[in-house]
Design an enzyme around this catalytic site. Structure first.
Site, short mmCIF file in Angstrom:
data_model
loop_
_atom_site.label_atom_id
_atom_site.label_comp_id
_atom_site.label_asym_id
_atom_site.label_seq_id
_atom_site.Cartn_x
_atom_site.Cartn_y
_atom_site.Cartn_z
CB SER A 137 -8.20 3.52 2.94
OG SER A 137 -7.31 2.90 3.86
CE LYS B 297 -3.93 1.86 2.71
NZ LYS B 297 -4.75 1.65 3.93
CB SER C 65 -8.23 0.57 5.76
OG SER C 65 -8.96 1.75 5.64
N1 GLN Z 1 -13.08 3.54 6.50
C1 GLN Z 1 -12.48 3.97 7.72
C2 GLN Z 1 -12.23 5.46 7.68
O1 GLN Z 1 -12.57 6.05 6.72
C3 GLN Z 1 -11.24 3.20 8.01
C4 GLN Z 1 -10.01 3.75 7.41
C5 GLN Z 1 -8.80 2.93 7.71
O2 GLN Z 1 -8.89 1.87 8.34
N2 GLN Z 1 -7.67 3.43 7.32
O3 GLN Z 1 -11.71 6.01 8.59
#
Ligand code: GLN
Length: 485
Positions: free
Chosen positions: A148, A73, A172
């Protein structure tokens, strides 16, 4: 998959270089449309592969990850390569060092194919907030891959990498794994070093793998975890090789279903897939019972106070001076600033996208004098109660089971204009981050929508540092599903 490639490498059926070339040409062929990668590291990948082939040719023994192609990532640093975190503000930033998780993979001989797309600074659930490109879901290109870590999930699902690393602050890794039909593992807070991970919310962030099977995810975790002097939150290694625990036997394992998670408004299709999965665990000999997590209903609001507070503080370092882009770059793209403050403000105004700005503002507000007690401090108190719910639940059960996400992959734009709708996607995943416990998403079943079979992930959560029990159960489920097909 990793084990069989490993065998093929050892007995000369494939070479590491051949493997890397095959993956790179698949990326060249498919990624224009898919959009999983932000940077492809072709030369580097081939150079690492040649080293592995040299070892094999000399008759040296190779480790399980040696020669195995992977993706990272793009919020993790890799020396000498562009690292963007999906944000314009890091445009032009070249990482001067390796993240510990990345250097452990490199030491294990894995071949890094490239860096994958993500929501800007890992904020989002669809990868739509990336400043660079859109990533499509390989199962249905009209839909998002989740987020994400959408690029990592899509890369693994589309066979553009054997495994990938992602980061998980509120879901994420798990939610995109669910959307793309792969396995996604968030380890216990403190298992894997975050040194070299561009911080989102430091009390919640963890790095973990995406893979095609539970065993592969276990193998990758075994290579990357353990103490790192550069990350004070890391725990000493307990010497476990997680893949050694996958016996396929879960007789007598106690699995709890939180009654708060199966409310009236749960999508009936998701409920039905979940109920079938519960039956499968029962038929494998697990003892399934209802449990209560009384504070679960506060998890989302608590997360959306604590996370932005930490975001606002972590992102203060992006000032248009130290990293990446600056409005004072001497180009005629920007108006020249009259003061240092203006450089900061204009660089941030240009470099950050709307979701990041929203969270910086929410967090700054929650931390400001006069509001701190009412928001941040209160949220921290409720976080302790959420953690306590799990300590109590784990007196009666070994694992907690839920859907990973309340829905399958949605279409592009479906939630784009409504941040609250997007935040609701995280309802089942944020609790594990708030409590610091490990959680894994594995393919649980599918639902049919518009003639497409869309995958749905099941989430197993375990006690702190008990990844092996959770992986054993997910692996047993996977074996039972494979038998069915
Ligand atoms: N979807 C969650 C957010 O928007 C989790 C993001 C993540 O785990 N980096 O914060």
């Amino acid at each position: 998959m990793i084990r069989s490639i490993h065998e093929q490498l050892k007995n000369g059926e494939v070479t590491a270089t051949g493997l890397a070339e095959a993956y790179l040409s698949r990326i060249a062929e498919r990624d224009g449309e898919l959009g999983a990668y932000l940077t492809v590291l072709g030369e580097q990948a081939l150079a690492s592969a040649r080293i592995v082939d040299g070892k094999i040719a000399r008759g040296e023994d190779i480790g399980l990850l040696e020669g195995i192609p992977c993706a990272i990532k793009d919020n993790m640093c890799r020396t000498g390569t562009r690292t963007t975190a999906g944000s314009k503000i890091l445009d032009g930033y070249i990482a001067p060092y390796d993240a510990t998780a990345v250097s452990r993979l490199l030491e294990a001989g894995s071949v890094v194919l490239g860096k994958t797309n993500l929501d800007e600074f890992a904020m989002g659930s669809s990868t739509e907030s990336s400043a660079y490109r859109q990533t499509r879901n390989p199962i249905d290109p009209e839909r998002v891959p989740g987020g994400s870590s959408g690029g990592s999930a899509a890369a693994v699902a589309a066979d553009l990498a054997v495994f990938a690393l992602g980061s998980d602050t509120g879901g994420s890794i798990r939610q995109p794994a669910s959307f793309c039909g792969v396995v996604g593992l968030k380890p216990t807070y403190g298992r894997v070093s975050r040194y070299g991970l561009i911080a989102m919310a430091s009390s919640l962030d963890q790095i973990g793998p995406f893979a095609k099977s539970v065993e592969d995810a276990a193998i990758v975790l075994s290579e990357i975890y353990g103490y790192d002097p550069a990350d004070v939150t890391t725990a000493e290694s307990d010497g476990k090789r997680f893949e050694d625990f996958l016996s396929g036997d879960i007789r007598g394992l106690r699995i709890g279903i939180p009654k708060e998670y199966l409310s009236e408004d749960l999508d009936p299709r998701v409920r039905s897939v979940f109920e079938t999965a519960v039956e499968r665990f029962r038929s494998l000999g697990a003892e399934v019972r209802e449990i209560s997590l009384p504070h679960a209903k506060y998890a989302l609001p608590v997360y959306y106070i604590i996370m932005p507070s930490e975001v606002s503080s972590n992102l203060a370092r992006f000032d248009g001076i130290r990293y990446g882009m600056s409005v004072d770059d001497g180009s005629d793209r920007f108006k020249e600033s009259d003061s240092l403050l203006e450089t900061y403000l204009d660089s941030r105004a240009y470099g950050f996208g709307p979701e990041v700005k929203r969270r910086v503002m929410l967090g700054t507000y929650a931390l400001s004098a006069g509001y701190y007690d009412a928001y941040y401090k209160k949220a921290q108190r409720v976080r302790s109660l959420i953690r306590r719910d799990f300590s109590e639940a784990f007196r009666d059960v070994d694992l907690v089971f839920s859907p990973t996400s309340p829905e399958p992959a949605f279409r592009f734009g479906a939630k784009g204009d409504d941040p609250l709708k997007m935040y609701l996607s995280d309802v089942y995943t944020v609790t594990a981050n708030l409590a610091g416990i490990p959680a894994v998403s594995f393919p649980m079943g599918t639902v049919t929508e518009d003639g497409k079979e869309l995958p749905l992930g099941g989430q197993l959560m375990a006690k702190w540092f008990d990844e092996e029990t959770m992986l054993r159960a997910a692996d047993a489920y996977e074996r039972a599903s494979a038998g069915e097909r």
